[in-house]
Scaffold this motif. Structure first.
Motif, PDB file in Angstrom:
ATOM      1  N   ALA A 160      11.082 -11.596  20.196  1.00  0.00           N
ATOM      2  CA  ALA A 160      11.374 -10.265  19.660  1.00  0.00           C
ATOM      3  C   ALA A 160      11.533  -9.204  20.753  1.00  0.00           C
ATOM      4  O   ALA A 160      11.861  -8.056  20.451  1.00  0.00           O
ATOM      5  N   ASN A 161      11.351  -9.577  21.993  1.00  0.00           N
ATOM      6  CA  ASN A 161      11.436  -8.615  23.096  1.00  0.00           C
ATOM      7  C   ASN A 161      12.895  -8.445  23.516  1.00  0.00           C
ATOM      8  O   ASN A 161      13.359  -8.996  24.514  1.00  0.00           O
TER       9      ASN A 161
ATOM     10  N   THR B 134      10.110 -14.932  27.655  1.00  0.00           N
ATOM     11  CA  THR B 134       9.707 -13.672  27.056  1.00  0.00           C
ATOM     12  C   THR B 134       9.556 -13.872  25.559  1.00  0.00           C
ATOM     13  O   THR B 134       9.996 -14.885  25.009  1.00  0.00           O
ATOM     14  N   GLY B 135       8.950 -12.916  24.912  1.00  0.00           N
ATOM     15  CA  GLY B 135       8.815 -12.972  23.462  1.00  0.00           C
ATOM     16  C   GLY B 135      10.185 -12.946  22.800  1.00  0.00           C
ATOM     17  O   GLY B 135      11.068 -12.199  23.233  1.00  0.00           O
TER      18      GLY B 135
ATOM     19  N   THR C 222       8.651 -17.641  21.446  1.00  0.00           N
ATOM     20  CA  THR C 222       8.996 -17.382  22.839  1.00  0.00           C
ATOM     21  C   THR C 222      10.376 -17.955  23.120  1.00  0.00           C
ATOM     22  O   THR C 222      10.754 -18.971  22.548  1.00  0.00           O
TER      23      THR C 222
ATOM     24  N   ALA D  72       0.281 -11.460  15.609  1.00  0.00           N
ATOM     25  CA  ALA D  72       1.301 -11.317  16.643  1.00  0.00           C
ATOM     26  C   ALA D  72       2.295 -12.479  16.555  1.00  0.00           C
ATOM     27  O   ALA D  72       1.967 -13.559  16.077  1.00  0.00           O
ATOM     28  N   ASP D  73       3.494 -12.235  17.015  1.00  0.00           N
ATOM     29  CA  ASP D  73       4.578 -13.219  16.953  1.00  0.00           C
ATOM     30  C   ASP D  73       4.539 -14.116  18.193  1.00  0.00           C
ATOM     31  O   ASP D  73       4.828 -13.657  19.292  1.00  0.00           O
TER      32      ASP D  73
ATOM     33  N   ARG E 163       2.696  -5.718  24.318  1.00  0.00           N
ATOM     34  CA  ARG E 163       3.005  -6.084  22.931  1.00  0.00           C
ATOM     35  C   ARG E 163       3.526  -7.510  22.795  1.00  0.00           C
ATOM     36  O   ARG E 163       3.162  -8.224  21.871  1.00  0.00           O
ATOM     37  N   HIS E 164       4.366  -7.948  23.714  1.00  0.00           N
ATOM     38  CA  HIS E 164       4.943  -9.291  23.633  1.00  0.00           C
ATOM     39  C   HIS E 164       4.217 -10.286  24.538  1.00  0.00           C
ATOM     40  O   HIS E 164       4.671 -11.411  24.720  1.00  0.00           O
TER      41      HIS E 164
END
Length: 188
Positions: free
Chosen positions: A138-139, A135-136, A172, A168-169, A35-36
């Protein structure tokens, strides 16, 4: 020193190779795992990624990609790779940490355990001066893991939107830890 086999109390980390392709196909096909990371990948995309990972691992001695196993069962992948694009000379003394696990192994502390061993390997065995991770934004789970390992927030930036599916976002975040900071965390 080529890539070595690493072990923790529960996780056996072995250098990634072609023989682990089916494990990576399963992992990267899961939309929640990916997802991320730009979304689920097809088999062809995973095969290309594996070739790229193996070439990337050859850029710096001791760094690379590891398949992780617990009691003989595949649980996910960990990386301690040369930072930066594959077509550039690696930055001496630095590594980039990462991990992704099959969903059934989430929330068991395995991501932290394997990552802690790669930090130890990077700083003690390889003498790295700095290890970063991305990492993303939002993660939240990965961000919490990185912070718990002692990595510190560095910055937020926009990743290349072309690497993500529509909607998608691409935000990062980067975290990092120096060898000195790592020793302080371990001593505390």
């Amino acid at each position: 020193m080529s890539q070595v086999i690493l072990r923790t109390e529960r996780v056996h980390l072995t250098p990634q190779s072609d023989e682990y392709l089916e494990y990576q196909v399963e992992l990267d096909a899961d939309p929640e795992v990916m997802r991320h990371l730009g979304g689920a990948r097809s088999r062809e995309q995973v095969e290309a990624a594996l070739r790229g990972n193996l070439a990337d691992a050859d850029r710096a001695v001791g760094l690379g990609y590891w398949a992780g196993f617990v009691e003989g069962h595949f649980v996910g992948y960990w990386i301690l790779r040369p930072p930066g694009p594959v077509d550039q000379e690696p930055v001496a003394g630095q590594g980039e940490l990462g991990f992704k696990l099959l969903r059934r192994y989430w929330r068991q502390g395995l991501g932290s355990e394997g990552s802690r061993e790669l930090l130890r390997h990077g700083f003690e065995d390889l003498g790295l001066s700095r290890i970063g991770a991305m990492t993303g934004a939002a993660n939240t789970a990965s961000r919490a893991t990185l912070a718990a390992l002692g990595l510190r927030y560095v910055r937020e930036f926009q990743a290349d939107a072309a690497d993500f599916p529509p909607g998608a976002d691409p935000r990062t975040v980067e975290y990092a830890i120096t060898q000195e900071q790592w020793h302080a965390v371990r001593s505390a």
